[in-house]
Write a protein that holds these residues in place. Structure first.
Motif, PDB file in Angstrom:
ATOM      1  N   ARG A   1      -7.448   4.900  -2.037  1.00 48.08           N
ATOM      2  CA  ARG A   1      -7.990   3.595  -2.403  1.00 48.08           C
ATOM      3  C   ARG A   1      -9.009   3.725  -3.539  1.00 48.08           C
ATOM      4  NH1 ARG A   1      -8.405  -0.870  -4.584  1.00 48.08           N
ATOM      5  NH2 ARG A   1     -10.294  -2.055  -4.164  1.00 48.08           N
TER       6      ARG A   1
ATOM      7  N   LYS B   1      -7.953  -1.451   7.411  1.00 44.51           N
ATOM      8  CA  LYS B   1      -7.647  -2.887   7.405  1.00 44.51           C
ATOM      9  C   LYS B   1      -8.413  -3.604   8.508  1.00 44.51           C
ATOM     10  CE  LYS B   1      -3.674  -6.008   7.047  1.00 44.51           C
ATOM     11  NZ  LYS B   1      -3.909  -6.397   5.639  1.00 44.51           N
TER      12      LYS B   1
ATOM     13  N   PHE C   1      -9.288  -5.376  -1.052  1.00 49.46           N
ATOM     14  CA  PHE C   1      -8.086  -4.537  -1.066  1.00 49.46           C
ATOM     15  C   PHE C   1      -7.468  -4.396   0.319  1.00 49.46           C
ATOM     16  CE2 PHE C   1      -6.129  -0.397  -0.397  1.00 49.46           C
ATOM     17  CZ  PHE C   1      -5.123  -0.425  -1.346  1.00 49.46           C
ATOM     18  N   TRP C   2      -8.290  -4.028   1.286  1.00 48.92           N
ATOM     19  CA  TRP C   2      -7.721  -3.697   2.591  1.00 48.92           C
ATOM     20  C   TRP C   2      -7.232  -4.927   3.343  1.00 48.92           C
ATOM     21  CZ3 TRP C   2      -6.082   0.887   3.338  1.00 48.92           C
ATOM     22  CH2 TRP C   2      -6.694   1.967   2.730  1.00 48.92           C
TER      23      TRP C   2
ATOM     24  N   LYS D   1      -7.145   4.067  -6.747  1.00 46.69           N
ATOM     25  CA  LYS D   1      -6.554   2.807  -7.185  1.00 46.69           C
ATOM     26  C   LYS D   1      -7.599   1.874  -7.778  1.00 46.69           C
ATOM     27  CE  LYS D   1      -2.549   2.572  -4.076  1.00 46.69           C
ATOM     28  NZ  LYS D   1      -1.880   1.791  -3.025  1.00 46.69           N
TER      29      LYS D   1
ATOM     30  N   CYS E   1      -3.550  -5.395   1.956  1.00 49.94           N
ATOM     31  CA  CYS E   1      -2.620  -4.263   1.854  1.00 49.94           C
ATOM     32  C   CYS E   1      -1.677  -4.245   3.052  1.00 49.94           C
ATOM     33  CB  CYS E   1      -3.386  -2.943   1.761  1.00 49.94           C
ATOM     34  SG  CYS E   1      -4.091  -2.419   3.339  1.00 49.94           S
ATOM     35  N   ASN E   2      -0.626  -3.449   2.938  1.00 54.23           N
ATOM     36  CA  ASN E   2       0.348  -3.278   4.007  1.00 54.23           C
ATOM     37  C   ASN E   2      -0.114  -2.138   4.903  1.00 54.23           C
ATOM     38  OD1 ASN E   2       2.604  -3.083   5.641  1.00 54.23           O
ATOM     39  ND2 ASN E   2       3.830  -1.994   4.115  1.00 54.23           N
TER      40      ASN E   2
END
Length: 849
Positions: free
Chosen positions: A714, A653, A632-633, A717, A636-637
């Motif tokens: 997170r 991130k 995920f990280w 999600k 991601c933005n």
């Protein structure tokens, strides 16, 4: 040293001596500050005179101006490249500007006259329109600012042509280009008779001022009269009863303004305002201190008299030092964080927490989890502080500019050290001496204070000289870096440097396009309007804004308390969280519905039973591993605003690039999800108010975005948006159309909608496509029915209770233009808030289900 002495003396004299009037160095609150200057040509095509642009920037930065008014720009703005437009030279994408030059005839890229006005982003938020001289002679431009229904003000800058000398009028070469000659040719072309340009000026601009005045607008007019600013024909006309505009330098200081032109003997520039404008202070600079041969003006106006609203200082959020797109900072952050993590034995502490599950009481376990989490947060923030420094992009980086910046900073630090020593305070000079040696500054403590000041000003002057060639120096520096990377065989470095060059080029290329096409963004609100019984009411102070917003948003988050499932008997059976035995009986189909139960609530419960019966008995896993975390990280933005704890997306991130740290973060999330014990940090969130429509400050029309903690969001999600929906998709319970597919675009959906309508029209069938605006939909979700729906999809009850209980007792801190509020609002266990929160990762899927 003599050249440095001359340079510094001129700078000091021009900046600090010979001025008239007074303004505070730091702009006070509720003050609109404008800068005005006749600049005698911007000289955009003469690189040797690029110092004019830098001087204007320095004046605006020094006095923290909200806008500027320029005269005699001497530029055909239709021919300059976008990079040299007024907006790009002095502002950014959010500023509002208007510039005008004589368009009635072509006189080349440079020409006489020309006026411009620019409102910087804060004042641009109050700007509704701009205008210019409709004749094309560029005698004035204006910006229209204010608050609808309260106050409207025209800020005007104007230039009245001067009649040249007889010898210049008869000079066929030089006389042709004067402003007077341009206006004379305009008069002849339009058959206006034998009137002079002065009479033409009195006819057009004065009539425009009268029109604005009759419509109820207030007027601020900064004008180069080219006549006596108090006794001339135009000032006397402005003071007549139909306009009643007075010159405000004299009103503020008690004496007439000084000569405007450095070789002149009388004032020819003035600031004229209507009676409703309150001019607090006016300062006129020393001669030749600005960008031209005229003195520049700094004018302070009371914000309420100009805008009809308060004008407090904006508190901007802190920037992020950590950007993972920059490998150097990411590697430094991970290295520092891992070092702290290993030193403080965070992994072994997490192991002890995991083994304490079922042994320690819930209270003791929660206390230890939060202690571990607080220590982990401190490590992250400390690592970010150490991994990078804030960038100052006043001048583009290159080795040469870096040398002068370092020298300037070292001399400034030396002056500070000397001041501390003179006061008897200690100063650590170890690193300072090492930095001086690296910069070839020998024996710095032998310099006097005067010599230090000289060298600081010399460094600043050299940086101003390098400003115009800094882009070329940076490009040369990057190309040299590519050559060195090729020589050492580092192909990855070559690719990264080429990407930097490409990105910087594209950023400059598309800046003007973005300015023209990007919708105007609403700034952080400092005022809100609410609908009351007595009508609309506006609140402007910090306490009023925060109180009204907190009260209204709290009531918005409790809208779902009116749902039928939260009333009387049903509430006793389901509770706030839907975690009772009654909920289980509904899912299993054994619940006996009372006859008075709301019909729609019963339909929802029956649908939950149907879905539950179709699903397998296996619950969705709430275990988080390192692969889940990293996947995920890494995709991601990271450029998302920080949450209340300041641990933004960039932290996670960067952590995702390290397997050890990722496993530690995943273990923390798994522990919380399996025990149902949230971190205390998750119970605080930022509420950011955003204007849905630019300039609309009605609180009911604003979008309240909840910035939850990144790791909590997170987790939501992962469980609710990914695993729950993946299982529903595998069971065929969710239509394929509800999922976005790789390679598709939103335009395809729009095209399908158009084709559907065309087919229905051709077949003469009855059909419709509703466009539904679910107002406050996320904020009006009742938690009991949401819990039932989520349990029907086999989400573990412990995870549902964790997510909903955090939302019910969450404390929201409001972020406005005044900064983050000191006191929060929200719910408690006895008086909870409902809703899912805009910005919550589980909100879209929980609402749909």
């Amino acid at each position: 040293m003599q050249s440095e002495q001359t340079l510094v003396d001129r700078l000091v004299d021009s900046l600090y001596e010979g001025g008239y009037g007074f303004v505070e160095g730091k702009k006070p609150a509720d003050i609109v500050r404008l800068m005005g200057n006749n600049i005698n040509n911007l000289s955009l095509y003469d690189e040797s005179r690029s110092w004019k642009v830098d001087t204007i920037r320095e004046i605006n930065s020094r006095f923290q101006t909200d806008g500027m008014l320029l005269q005699e720009c001497g530029t055909d703005f239709c021919q300059v490249p976008d990079s040299k437009s007024i907006g790009n030279l002095f502002g950014d994408l959010d500023c509002r500007f208007v510039a005008a030059n004589n368009v009635t005839e072509d006189s080349g890229c440079t020409q006489q006259e020309g006026v411009a006005a620019l409102n910087f982003p804060r004042l641009a938020g109050f700007t509704t329109e701009t205008g210019k001289d409709p004749t094309g002679l560029a005698r004035w431009v204006d910006t229209y600012v204010g608050t609808p229904g309260r106050r409207r003000t025209r800020i005007v800058t104007a230039y009245r042509p001067v009649k040249p000398s007889r010898s210049l009028r008869h000079d066929m070469q030089r006389g042709w280009y004067t402003v007077w000659s341009q206006h004379r040719r305009y008069i002849r072309r339009h058959g206006l008779g034998n009137i002079s340009p002065h009479a033409l000026f009195e006819r057009h601009p004065i009539c425009q001022l009268l029109e604005w005045k009759r419509s109820g607008d207030e007027i601020i007019l900064f004008m180069d009269v080219n006549d006596h600013a108090y006794n001339g024909r135009i000032p006397r006309r402005l003071g007549e009863r139909d306009l009643m505009m007075t010159e405000r330098f004299m009103a503020a200081n008690g004496f007439e303004a000084p000569n405007s032109y450095y070789r002149g003997s009388r004032p020819i520039t003035g600031c004229y305002c209507t009676q409703g404008i309150d001019c607090v202070n006016v300062f006129v600079s020393p001669p030749r201190a600005g960008a031209g041969n005229h003195r520049y003006w700094i004018m302070d106006f009371d914000a309420n008299s100009v805008l009809g609203a308060g004008y407090q200082h904006l508190v901007r959020p802190n920037g992020c030092r950590l950007k993972t797109v920059v490998k150097r900072t990411r590697v430094a952050y991970v290295k520092c964080l891992r070092k702290l993590t290993e030193r403080h034995k965070m992994y072994s502490k997490m192991k002890s927490l995991q083994t304490g599950v079922g042994i320690l009481s819930d209270h003791e376990l929660k206390t230890r989890m939060n202690k571990w989490d607080q220590e982990n947060i401190e490590h992250k923030l400390g690592s970010e502080e150490a991994c990078n420094q804030y960038k100052n992009d006043y001048i583009e980086f290159s080795p040469e500019t870096n040398i002068w910046i370092k020298c300037r900073d070292l001399y400034t630090q030396l002056r500070s050290i000397n001041q501390r020593r003179s006061q008897g305070k200690r100063a650590d000079i170890t690193h300072f001496i090492q930095s001086c040696a690296a910069s070839d500054i020998s024996d710095p403590f032998s310099l006097s204070d005067h010599e230090i000041g000289l060298r600081i000003e010399a460094c600043k002057a050299r940086l101003r000289e390098l400003k115009s060639v800094a882009p070329l120096l940076r490009l040369e520096h990057l190309r040299n870096c590519i050559s060195r990377a090729w020589e050492r065989g580092d192909s990855k470095a070559v690719t990264r440097i080429r990407q930097i060059i490409r990105n910087e080029k594209l950023r400059k290329c598309w800046r003007g396009v973005k300015r023209a096409t990007t919708p105007r963004r609403g700034g952080a609100p400092t005022s809100i309007r609410v609908q009351c019984d007595s009508g609309d009411q506006q609140f402007d102070t910090r306490d009023e804004v925060e109180e009204q917003a907190s009260r209204r948003l709290t009531s918005r988050f409790k809208l779902a308390r009116d749902a039928p499932i939260c009333n009387q008997q049903l509430f006793d059976e389901f509770g706030y969280l839907g975690d009772t035995a009654t909920t289980r009986s509904i899912l299993e189909g054994t619940y006996e519905y009372p006859p008075e139960m709301d019909h729609h609530t019963r339909l929802l419960c029956e649908e939950a039973h149907r879905i539950f019966s179709l699903k397998s008995t296996e619950e969705i896993s709430n275990y988080v591993d390192a692969d889940d975390f990293q996947y995920f990280w890494l995709h991601c933005n990271e450029f998302i605003q920080s949450s209340y704890s300041h641990v933004h997306f960039g932290h996670y991130k960067a952590i995702a690039h390290d397997r050890y740290l990722s496993a530690l973060e995943a273990a923390k999330l798994s522990l919380a999800a399996s025990t149902g014990i949230p971190m205390d940090r998750w119970g605080s969130a930022l509420t950011v108010l955003l204007e849905k429509q630019f300039g609309n400050i009605f609180l009911e029309k604003m979008r309240a975005i909840c910035l939850l903690e990144a790791d909590f969001n997170r987790l939501n999600k992962l469980i609710f948006a990914k695993r729950m929906m993946d299982q529903a998709y595998d069971k065929g319970m969710v239509p394929v159309e509800q999922f976005a597919r790789r390679g598709t675009q939103a335009s395809s959906g729009v095209l399908c909608k158009v084709l559907f309508c065309d087919m229905i029209r051709a077949l003469h069938e009855m059909a419709g496509l509703p466009s539904v605006d679910l107002g406050n939909s996320y904020d009006a979700v009742a938690h009991p029915i949401a819990s039932i729906a989520l349990q029907a999809f086999q989400v573990p009850l412990v995870m549902i209770v964790l997510a909903l209980s955090v939302l019910q007792t969450m404390t929201f801190f409001l972020q406005t233009g005044y900064g983050v509020s000191q006191t929060g609002y929200g719910g408690s266990a006895e008086d909870p808030t409902f809703g899912l929160g805009q910005g919550n990762g589980m909100a879209p899927l929980a609402l749909v289900q």
